[in-house]
Design an enzyme around this catalytic site. Structure first.
Site, PDB file in Angstrom:
ATOM      1  N   THR A   1       0.826  -1.123   0.134  1.00  0.00           N
ATOM      2  CA  THR A   1      -0.228  -0.074  -0.060  1.00  0.00           C
ATOM      3  C   THR A   1       0.773   1.257  -0.094  1.00  0.00           C
ATOM      4  OG1 THR A   1      -2.003   1.007   0.995  1.00  0.00           O
ATOM      5  CG2 THR A   1      -0.379   0.043   2.576  1.00  0.00           C
ATOM      6  N   ASN A   2       0.158   2.423   0.184  1.00  0.00           N
ATOM      7  CA  ASN A   2       1.102   3.444   0.487  1.00  0.00           C
ATOM      8  C   ASN A   2       0.566   4.610   1.396  1.00  0.00           C
ATOM      9  OD1 ASN A   2      -0.943   5.529  -0.623  1.00  0.00           O
ATOM     10  ND2 ASN A   2      -0.734   4.536  -2.580  1.00  0.00           N
ATOM     11  N   ARG A   3       0.996   5.565   1.678  1.00  0.00           N
ATOM     12  CA  ARG A   3       0.722   6.558   2.883  1.00  0.00           C
ATOM     13  C   ARG A   3      -0.462   7.325   2.674  1.00  0.00           C
ATOM     14  NH1 ARG A   3       4.643   6.263   6.412  1.00  0.00           N
ATOM     15  NH2 ARG A   3       6.669   5.502   5.807  1.00  0.00           N
ATOM     16  N   SER A   4      -1.247   7.399   1.423  1.00  0.00           N
ATOM     17  CA  SER A   4      -2.460   8.112   1.472  1.00  0.00           C
ATOM     18  C   SER A   4      -3.439   7.874   2.404  1.00  0.00           C
ATOM     19  CB  SER A   4      -2.812   8.259   0.011  1.00  0.00           C
ATOM     20  OG  SER A   4      -4.131   8.860  -0.165  1.00  0.00           O
TER      21      SER A   4
END
Ligand code: C5P
Length: 223
Positions: free
Chosen positions: A29-32
């Site tokens: 995933t990512n940090r959004s």
């Protein structure tokens, strides 16, 4: 006292991140966090718009009055957007869509083995690019460019390549801008030029973006 200046307009907004599964218990995933997209949805609904929020996993509750479509992966987000795009007046891509997904989604939990693990990734579709290709003249398309260098040049390149009408350029290396913060420092990049905005709350940035979307619609409609 909120002006109902978006009454009758249908907006689709993507927000947040994607979870791209490796196996039943792991994902990439990512940090959004979804804050910018959710702020846009809330601002638009308060101004009278009909809002569809296509959202990846987020801690936030969808704003009241918004139709929320919850997805996990980039492919699910793609399919949800494509199913609803024809009915929209405005499409805003605020999601940090996963550019890649693991090529294999293992049915069983991966076991530890000696030595390194190699995971192969394949490209996810670029949702904004696809929407841009099939966009009608009466539709306004807005993208976000989170950059750490050559912010405006990169945003302008994406505006052209993805056939968007407006890009919101965002230097995520600045304090008070980007992932997880309640504020943002952005420049609005469209075919008329660049408009730098000061440090604002994401809700204030949302209203500035919606103001510009309205101007662009008027410009498109012509005299
Ligand atoms: O090319 P880049 O990922 O920087 O472009 C960012 C913009 O494109 C954002 O508006 C994002 O929501 C959108 N995008 C998309 N699908 C992707 C990647 C980005 O819609 N696979």
């Amino acid at each position: 006292e909120q002006p109902q200046d978006l009454t009758g307009l249908r907006l689709l907004i993507t927000a947040g991140r994607n979870n791209e599964p490796i196996d039943p218990v792991r994902f990439v995933t990512n940090r959004s966090t979804g804050k910018m997209g959710y702020a846009l949805a809330e601002a638009a609904v308060k101004r009278g718009a009909q809002v569809t929020l296509v959202t990846g996993p987020s801690e936030l509750a969808p704003p009241a009055g918004v139709t929320a479509i919850k997805v996990q992966t980039g492919l699910e987000m793609h399919d949800a957007v494509m199913a609803h795009v024809a009915a929209q007046d405005v499409i805003i891509g605020a999601a940090a869509v996963a550019d890649y997904r693991p090529k294999l989604r293992h049915e069983q939990k991966l076991k530890k083995k000696d030595g390194p693990l190699v995971i192969e990734f394949e490209r996810n579709p670029d949702i904004l690019l696809e929407v841009g290709k099939q966009k009608r003249a009466d539709q306004v398309l807005v993208g976000f460019a989170a950059e750490t260098e050559q912010v405006l040049e990169n945003a302008r390149g994406k505006l052209e390549r993805k056939h968007a009408d407006l890009f919101v350029a965002n230097d995520v290396s600045q304090t008070g801008a980007g992932f997880g913060t309640d504020t943002n420092i952005v420049t609005l990049v469209d075919r008329a030029g660049d408009t730098p905005l000061p440090l604002l709350s994401k809700r204030e940035v949302a209203d500035k973006i919606l103001d510009r979307v309205l101007e662009l619609r008027t410009r498109e409609a012509g005299p």
